[in-house]
Design an enzyme around this catalytic site. Structure first.
Site, short mmCIF file in Angstrom:
data_model
loop_
_atom_site.label_atom_id
_atom_site.label_comp_id
_atom_site.label_asym_id
_atom_site.label_seq_id
_atom_site.Cartn_x
_atom_site.Cartn_y
_atom_site.Cartn_z
N LYS A 41 0.78 -1.25 0.10
CA LYS A 41 0.00 -0.04 0.04
C LYS A 41 0.97 1.21 -0.12
O LYS A 41 0.73 2.21 -0.78
CB LYS A 41 -1.12 0.03 1.24
CG LYS A 41 -1.74 -1.05 1.22
CD LYS A 41 -2.64 -0.93 2.72
CE LYS A 41 -1.94 -1.02 3.86
NZ LYS A 41 -1.33 -2.36 4.09
N ARG A 74 -9.87 0.66 8.60
CA ARG A 74 -9.37 -0.71 9.06
C ARG A 74 -10.34 -1.55 9.60
O ARG A 74 -9.71 -2.73 10.26
CB ARG A 74 -8.01 -0.42 10.12
CG ARG A 74 -6.82 -1.28 9.66
CD ARG A 74 -5.66 -0.58 10.38
NE ARG A 74 -4.38 -1.40 10.00
CZ ARG A 74 -3.45 -0.81 9.56
NH1 ARG A 74 -3.52 0.22 9.01
NH2 ARG A 74 -2.35 -1.57 9.52
N ARG A 125 11.84 -5.39 4.71
CA ARG A 125 11.38 -3.86 4.37
C ARG A 125 12.32 -2.99 5.06
O ARG A 125 12.73 -3.15 6.51
CB ARG A 125 10.11 -3.69 4.90
CG ARG A 125 9.83 -1.81 4.83
CD ARG A 125 8.57 -1.44 5.03
NE ARG A 125 7.79 -2.39 6.15
CZ ARG A 125 6.49 -2.27 6.18
NH1 ARG A 125 5.85 -1.72 5.38
NH2 ARG A 125 5.94 -3.20 7.23
N ARG A 141 11.41 -0.91 10.71
CA ARG A 141 10.32 -0.61 11.63
C ARG A 141 10.04 -1.29 12.65
O ARG A 141 10.56 -2.35 12.81
CB ARG A 141 8.91 -0.64 10.95
CG ARG A 141 8.22 0.68 10.48
CD ARG A 141 7.40 0.61 9.45
NE ARG A 141 6.10 0.00 9.92
CZ ARG A 141 4.87 -0.29 9.29
NH1 ARG A 141 4.80 0.35 8.11
NH2 ARG A 141 3.97 -0.81 9.72
N ARG A 165 -0.12 -8.37 13.62
CA ARG A 165 -0.66 -7.62 12.70
C ARG A 165 -1.67 -8.17 11.65
O ARG A 165 -2.45 -7.66 11.07
CB ARG A 165 0.51 -6.75 11.90
CG ARG A 165 1.22 -5.51 12.97
CD ARG A 165 2.30 -5.05 12.53
NE ARG A 165 2.23 -4.50 11.38
CZ ARG A 165 3.50 -4.23 10.48
NH1 ARG A 165 4.46 -4.83 11.00
NH2 ARG A 165 3.11 -3.93 9.10
P1 AP5 Z 1 4.89 -1.64 1.75
O1 AP5 Z 1 4.34 -0.75 0.86
O2 AP5 Z 1 5.66 -0.93 2.84
O3 AP5 Z 1 3.63 -2.50 2.56
P2 AP5 Z 1 2.22 -1.93 3.06
O4 AP5 Z 1 1.03 -2.54 2.47
O5 AP5 Z 1 2.37 -0.46 3.17
O6 AP5 Z 1 2.61 -2.55 4.48
P3 AP5 Z 1 2.61 -1.94 6.18
O7 AP5 Z 1 3.26 -2.88 6.67
O8 AP5 Z 1 3.10 -0.53 6.16
O9 AP5 Z 1 1.11 -1.77 6.34
P4 AP5 Z 1 0.45 -2.01 7.53
O10 AP5 Z 1 -1.03 -1.63 7.25
O11 AP5 Z 1 0.72 -2.82 8.46
O12 AP5 Z 1 1.00 -0.73 8.34
P5 AP5 Z 1 0.47 0.62 8.98
O13 AP5 Z 1 1.62 1.59 8.86
O14 AP5 Z 1 -0.87 1.07 8.04
O15 AP5 Z 1 5.68 -2.73 1.20
C1 AP5 Z 1 6.20 -3.83 2.07
C2 AP5 Z 1 7.34 -4.32 1.44
O16 AP5 Z 1 7.29 -5.28 0.28
C3 AP5 Z 1 8.56 -3.48 1.21
O17 AP5 Z 1 9.72 -3.77 1.47
C4 AP5 Z 1 8.24 -3.03 -0.44
O18 AP5 Z 1 9.59 -2.84 -1.03
C5 AP5 Z 1 8.05 -4.45 -0.67
N1 AP5 Z 1 6.98 -4.76 -2.06
C6 AP5 Z 1 5.94 -3.85 -2.26
N2 AP5 Z 1 5.44 -3.96 -3.29
C7 AP5 Z 1 6.23 -5.15 -3.80
C8 AP5 Z 1 6.10 -5.88 -5.01
N3 AP5 Z 1 4.95 -5.49 -5.95
N4 AP5 Z 1 6.77 -7.00 -5.25
C9 AP5 Z 1 7.89 -7.22 -4.37
N5 AP5 Z 1 8.18 -6.35 -3.23
C10 AP5 Z 1 7.18 -5.27 -2.81
O19 AP5 Z 1 0.16 0.53 10.36
C11 AP5 Z 1 0.97 0.19 11.61
C12 AP5 Z 1 0.10 0.27 12.94
O20 AP5 Z 1 -0.65 1.34 13.03
C13 AP5 Z 1 -0.91 -0.98 12.96
O21 AP5 Z 1 -0.45 -2.06 13.26
C14 AP5 Z 1 -1.85 -0.19 13.93
O22 AP5 Z 1 -1.42 -0.47 15.27
C15 AP5 Z 1 -1.57 1.48 13.57
N6 AP5 Z 1 -2.76 1.92 12.58
C16 AP5 Z 1 -2.67 2.23 11.62
N7 AP5 Z 1 -3.55 2.65 10.89
C17 AP5 Z 1 -4.60 2.16 11.86
C18 AP5 Z 1 -6.24 2.54 11.81
N8 AP5 Z 1 -6.63 2.86 10.77
N9 AP5 Z 1 -6.71 2.22 12.80
C19 AP5 Z 1 -6.29 1.70 13.93
N10 AP5 Z 1 -4.82 1.50 14.09
C20 AP5 Z 1 -4.16 1.85 12.90
#
Ligand code: AP5
Length: 239
Positions: free
Chosen positions: A22, A97, A143, A176, A187
């Site tokens: 994402k 979410r 990552r 991270r 997660r």
């Molecule tokens: P990346 O693009 O970083 O993936 P992502 O989908 O953004 O993954 P996240 O881990 O950031 O999502 P998340 O939802 O767990 O975290 P968030 O920060 O929202 O890609 C991942 C890796 O793959 C990278 O190394 C990239 O290079 C590689 N890659 C990408 N595309 C590729 C491809 N096509 N082929 C090969 N490799 C590829 O949330 C973190 C925390 O915040 C949550 O756990 C929660 O505690 C809190 N939080 C956030 N939002 C909320 C909410 N709305 N409500 C409540 N709590 C929340």
């Protein structure tokens, strides 16, 4: 593919499990359409880093891989979406979410976003990036990101030119805190239980489009641009 439009494209909602890509895709959408990426994870991490009251409340929850309580999210998201740079549209990455957040977002958009005559009335484009579950662990453990410009790398699939250094500004890349294996499992479980139903919520409204996230980054991006431009053309055709 058609050139990026200068007209608003409205909200784009990116769904998908942790590690689905994402954040990676959101940054490419920003470059093409010049609308801001609103990553709730990034906003929370900034708050944690700055030691704000929200950050203090969120820190331990995030470290456990659980979701931050909805009420805290609503204030933070509403404040951000009211900023002027969101008027032509924005990309939501990590929000909503759970179904309650999706319902809140619908109400917010109806009253505050579409209620403003300055804004284009484009319904949210909801895109889910689907990735094989078995690939997610490797994606997340591999990552690394730049603490200065936010660029995302992967030691396996998208390494920087020089190990541990950002290609853009040379900063030392970081891992991270919640990308440890035991937290990743939490997660992924939170995603299965709480976030998967969000896709069903939008599917029932006929708004969900899925793209194949197992493909290389540029091919995933092409699918996403096609979805955005297809829906935008449909929406403007009806105006
Ligand atoms: P990346 O693009 O970083 O993936 P992502 O989908 O953004 O993954 P996240 O881990 O950031 O999502 P998340 O939802 O767990 O975290 P968030 O920060 O929202 O890609 C991942 C890796 O793959 C990278 O190394 C990239 O290079 C590689 N890659 C990408 N595309 C590729 C491809 N096509 N082929 C090969 N490799 C590829 O949330 C973190 C925390 O915040 C949550 O756990 C929660 O505690 C809190 N939080 C956030 N939002 C909320 C909410 N709305 N409500 C409540 N709590 C929340």
């Amino acid at each position: 593919m058609a050139e990026a439009t200068s007209r608003g494209i409205g909200p784009v909602i990116l769904l998908g499990s942790p590690g689905a890509g994402k954040g990676t895709q959101a940054k490419l959408i920003v470059e093409r359409y010049r609308i801001p990426q609103i990553s709730t994870g990034d906003l929370l991490r900034e708050n944690v880093q700055r030691g704000t009251p929200l950050g203090l409340l969120a820190k331990d929850v995030m470290a456990r891989g659980e979701l931050v309580p909805d009420d805290l999210m609503y204030d933070m998201v509403a404040q951000r979406l009211r900023q002027v740079d969101c008027e032509r549209g924005f990309i939501l990455d990590g929000f909503p979410r759970n179904p309650a957040q999706a319902g809140w977002l619908d109400a917010f958009l109806e009253h505050e976003f579409f209620g403003n005559a300055q804004r284009d009335r484009c319904l949210p484009i909801v895109i889910r990036i689907d990735v094989d579950y078995n690939k997610l662990l490797r994606r997340i453990t591999g990552r690394r990101s730049c603490p200065v410009c936010g660029r995302i790398y992967n030691v396996y699939s998208q390494p920087p030119h020089v190990a541990d250094r950002c290609d853009v500004d040379g900063s030392t890349l970081v891992t991270r805190e919640d990308d440890r294996e035991e937290v990743i499992r939490e997660r992924l479980a939170a995603y299965e239980q709480q976030t998967k139903p969000v896709a069903e919520y939008y599917a029932r409204k006929g708004r969900l489009v899925s793209v194949d996230g197992d493909l290389p980054v540029n091919e995933v991006t092409e699918q996403i641009f096609r979805v955005i431009e297809g829906q935008h053309a449909g929406a403007t055709g009806n105006n």
